[in-house]
Design a protein around this motif. Structure first.
Motif, mmCIF file in Angstrom:
data_model
loop_
_atom_site.group_PDB
_atom_site.id
_atom_site.type_symbol
_atom_site.label_atom_id
_atom_site.label_comp_id
_atom_site.label_asym_id
_atom_site.label_seq_id
_atom_site.Cartn_x
_atom_site.Cartn_y
_atom_site.Cartn_z
ATOM 1 N N GLU A 186 -5.686 -8.244 0.682
ATOM 2 C CA GLU A 186 -6.627 -7.119 0.799
ATOM 3 C C GLU A 186 -7.762 -7.478 1.766
ATOM 4 O OE1 GLU A 186 -8.191 -4.398 -2.637
ATOM 5 O OE2 GLU A 186 -9.665 -6.022 -2.429
ATOM 6 N N SER A 230 -10.991 -1.018 2.360
ATOM 7 C CA SER A 230 -10.850 -0.978 3.818
ATOM 8 C C SER A 230 -11.448 0.312 4.369
ATOM 9 C CB SER A 230 -9.377 -1.058 4.215
ATOM 10 O OG SER A 230 -8.849 -2.294 3.841
ATOM 11 N N LYS A 290 -6.680 -7.198 5.305
ATOM 12 C CA LYS A 290 -6.604 -5.794 5.719
ATOM 13 C C LYS A 290 -8.006 -5.270 6.063
ATOM 14 C CE LYS A 290 -5.138 -1.192 4.296
ATOM 15 N NZ LYS A 290 -5.193 -0.332 3.103
#
Ligand SMILES: Nc1nc2c(ncn2[C@@H]2O[C@H](COP(=O)(O)OP(=O)(O)OP(=O)(O)O)[C@@H](O)[C@H]2O)c(=O)[nH]1
Ligand SMILES: Nc1nc2c(ncn2[C@@H]2O[C@H](COP(=O)(O)OP(=O)(O)OP(=O)(O)O)[C@@H](O)[C@H]2O)c(=O)[nH]1
Ligand SMILES: [Mg+2]
Ligand SMILES: [Mg+2]
Lengths: 292, 278
Positions: B180, B145, B183
């Protein structure tokens, strides 16, 4: 699951007593659906159903008090038998360093499997040498070197621009120098219809005479799995299959197709991305998964 | 199929084999053949070639509505997030797309969002160099991220036309890895509210029916806006895409037909269906 589907077809028999040939045909249709949805090859399914039909029309089902259960049992047995005996050991016979070669389509999991196999061999007390023979894919050599470093294993210093056959020759000398008893060769992913690349495999094999030539097959491969494996087999006579990405929910019908047609054993199963994620093959578990 | 002189059950069996071996899937094949049979009976068709055309027409109907290329001009920077299971061709495809946009005079920034796999960043770097694109990367093991965030930030401040975010291959069955992705998507929208403008799932043409699971799960997690089908230069016909189109109606943006930088084509529905019956 297949058992649930078959319950739908065969439960109707409870009221009518005796099983008819039509009941069996309906049950076979369910098996056919299930296998095709699991990506088992069309022709392999056809042949397999013939085998099941012969047994299903026999007394063990027709005279059974629980024909549905008997039928599922037969299908499972026939499938397990077709998947072959339990996972065979790697053939490590030969003069050190014994070469093991990994081949297959692009992205199937060869490089990762080379690392995992090295871990398995090390656990068995062997001393493997890793050989990056993929000079085409960007950073392929780096990828295997990175894995080797993390595993504290020796690896040949291949460079882009080198000829893969020459890499293997030089790597063998280096492996001998370092006292390694096994050398694991990672080759570039290639299409079975790429003549030049398939020739390269033939050349590597001629030079190295590997004890194992393992075809790496992605568990999610569809109908072409057996055709591709057959071509690789025709060109280099593979000694076994490694099935990767079995930690997915892919039913893995490709495994059945390859085993049924080529008769080559499935030796190892990849079940994750980490270096400890490799298991031996269990034919009965695979049969259950395909029939699920 | 071309050898048959009349329309009979054998012909339908041959057609079913052709469809299933193209990875169209037995359920989808059944549906297509039932519809074909209806049309054949309604129009009282006698020629096998006519029946084959009806079947091809049906498949064409399903996939041609989804043959929609990406419109990178619709935002600046146009942010593309590339996802998919392991080994399907994400990184290679990003290199090809970046090169294509580079040739069109666009400025491209690539995010090395696979911080997990061995030499993933190095691999993407080679492609960025080939494509003349800038790469934004951090050390292996970094938070993807954070890399995505940096890349979109860089894209904005450097006036990039396109930002392409590479992500690690991941099985759709791994819930934590799907989280994930959510995100990464959320984090990007913090800098550019509509980012990513394109969320593309890369599918390998050699994949069987599992492709449908992949598409559904990825779609549920991060809402896909496009599909790319790779490795169509192999012997697989990529029929897995038909069921996906039928059920999810996600546009098929491009196809990969090789390992070199210009082995990328827009998805052409007619060529795709012709190749399937070729
Ligand atoms: N989940 C899972 N991922 C795997 C497995 N084996 C390999 N992978 C992943 O699959 C992807 C491709 O693996 P590679 O080892 O690069 O495949 P390859 O066959 O060497 O690829 P090429 O050299 O390009 O042909 C990577 O993301 C691996 O981490 C497995 O058993 N399970
Ligand atoms: N023949 C062929 N090979 C392709 C195509 N696209 C990618 N590849 C090859 O497939 C292999 C995997 O490609 P990658 O780009 O590493 O795939 P990935 O999805 O990024 O893999 P992971 O990051 O490990 O999940 C490489 O060997 C590529 O060269 C294609 O269209 N045709
Ligand atoms: Mg590799
Ligand atoms: Mg990648």
């Amino acid at each position: 699951s297949l058992s649930e589907r078959l319950n739908g077809v065969i439960k109707d028999l409870k009221g009518h007593g005796k099983l008819s040939e039509k009941n069996i045909q309906d049950a076979l249709k369910e098996v056919r659906m299930s296998l095709l949805e699991a990506d088992v090859n069309f022709r392999v399914v056809k042949d397999f159903l013939k085998q099941v039909q012969d047994r299903a029309l026999g007394a063990e089902v027709m005279k059974s008090l629980t024909p549905g259960q008997q039928f599922v049992k037969i299908v499972h047995e026939e499938l397990t038998e077709l998947m072959g005996g339990k996972g065979q050991e790697l053939n490590l016979v030969g003069k050190a360093p014994v070469p093991i070669m990994f081949v297959g389509l692009q992205g199937s999991g060869k490089t990762t499997s080379v690392g995992k196999t090295a871990v398995i061999l090390k656990k068995k007390g062997r001393r493997p040498f890793l050989v990056p023979a993929d000079v085409y894919r960007p950073a392929a050599i780096d990828q295997l070197k990175t894995l080797a470093k993390a595993l504290h294993m020796p690896v040949f210093e291949s460079a882009v621009g080198m000829d893969p056959v020459n890499i293997c020759k030089l790597a063998r000398e280096e492996a001998e120098r370092q006292g390694c008893d096994t050398m694991i060769i990672d080759t570039a992913g290639r299409l079975s219809i790429d003549e030049a690349m398939m020739d390269e495999l033939v050349k590597i094999k001629a030079e190295m005479k590997p004890s194992e030539i393992l075809f790496v097959a992605d568990a999610m491969t569809g109908q072409e799995a057996v055709n591709v494996a057959a071509t690789f087999n025709e060109r280099v006579d593979i000694t076994g299959v490694v099935l990767t990405k079995m930690d997915s929910d892919a039913r893995g019908g490709a495994a059945l197709s390859i085993k049924a047609v080529l008769g080559k054993p499935i030796k190892l199963v990849g079940v994750g991305e980490k270096m400890d994620a490799m298991e031996t093959f269990h034919p009965d578990r695979m049969a259950g998964r395909i029939l699920d | 199929i071309t050898g048959r002189k009349e329309i009979d059950d054998d012909l339908y069996e041959d057609l079913e084999e052709a469809l299933v071996t193209a990875d169209i899937g037995v359920q989808t094949a059944y549906k297509l053949l039932e519809n074909t049979r209806e049309t054949v009976e309604r129009k009282d068709l006698k020629d096998p070639a006519a029946l084959r055309d009806v079947l091809k027409g049906q498949i064409l109907e399903i996939v041609k509505t989804e043959a929609i290329p990406m419109d990178a001009g619709s935002a600046k920077p146009f942010v593309i997030m590339v996802v998919g299971v392991n080994g399907v061709g994400k990184t290679t495809t990003i290199g090809k797309i970046a090169a294509k946009y580079g040739q069109e005079g666009k400025k491209v920034v690539i995010a090395a969002g696979d911080t997990f796999r061995a030499a993933a960043i190095e691999q993407l770097e080679v492609w960025a160099n080939r494509a003349g694109a800038e790469i934004v990367k951090q050390d292996a093991g970094a938070d993807p991220s954070a890399v995505a965030y940096d890349a979109v930030q860089a894209g904005v401040s450097r006036g990039a036309d396109v930002v392409i975010v590479d992500t690690a291959g991941r099985l759709h069955t791994k819930a934590n890895l799907m989280e994930e992705l959510k995100k990464i998507k959320r984090v990007m929208s913090k800098i550019v509210p509509d980012a990513p403008h394109e969320t593309v799932l890369v599918l390998d043409a050699t994949t069987g029916q599992n492709a449908i699971n992949q598409a559904k799960v990825f779609n549920d997690a991060i809402e896909l806006t496009g599909l790319i089908l790779t490795k169509l230069d192999g012997t697989s016909k990529g029929g897995c895409i038909v069921g996906i189109c039928d059920e999810l109606q996600v546009p098929i943006r491009m196809i990969g037909i090789g390992e070199k930088v210009d082995d990328l084509r827009p998805f052409n529905a007619v060529e795709f269906v012709d190749a399937m019956f070729g």
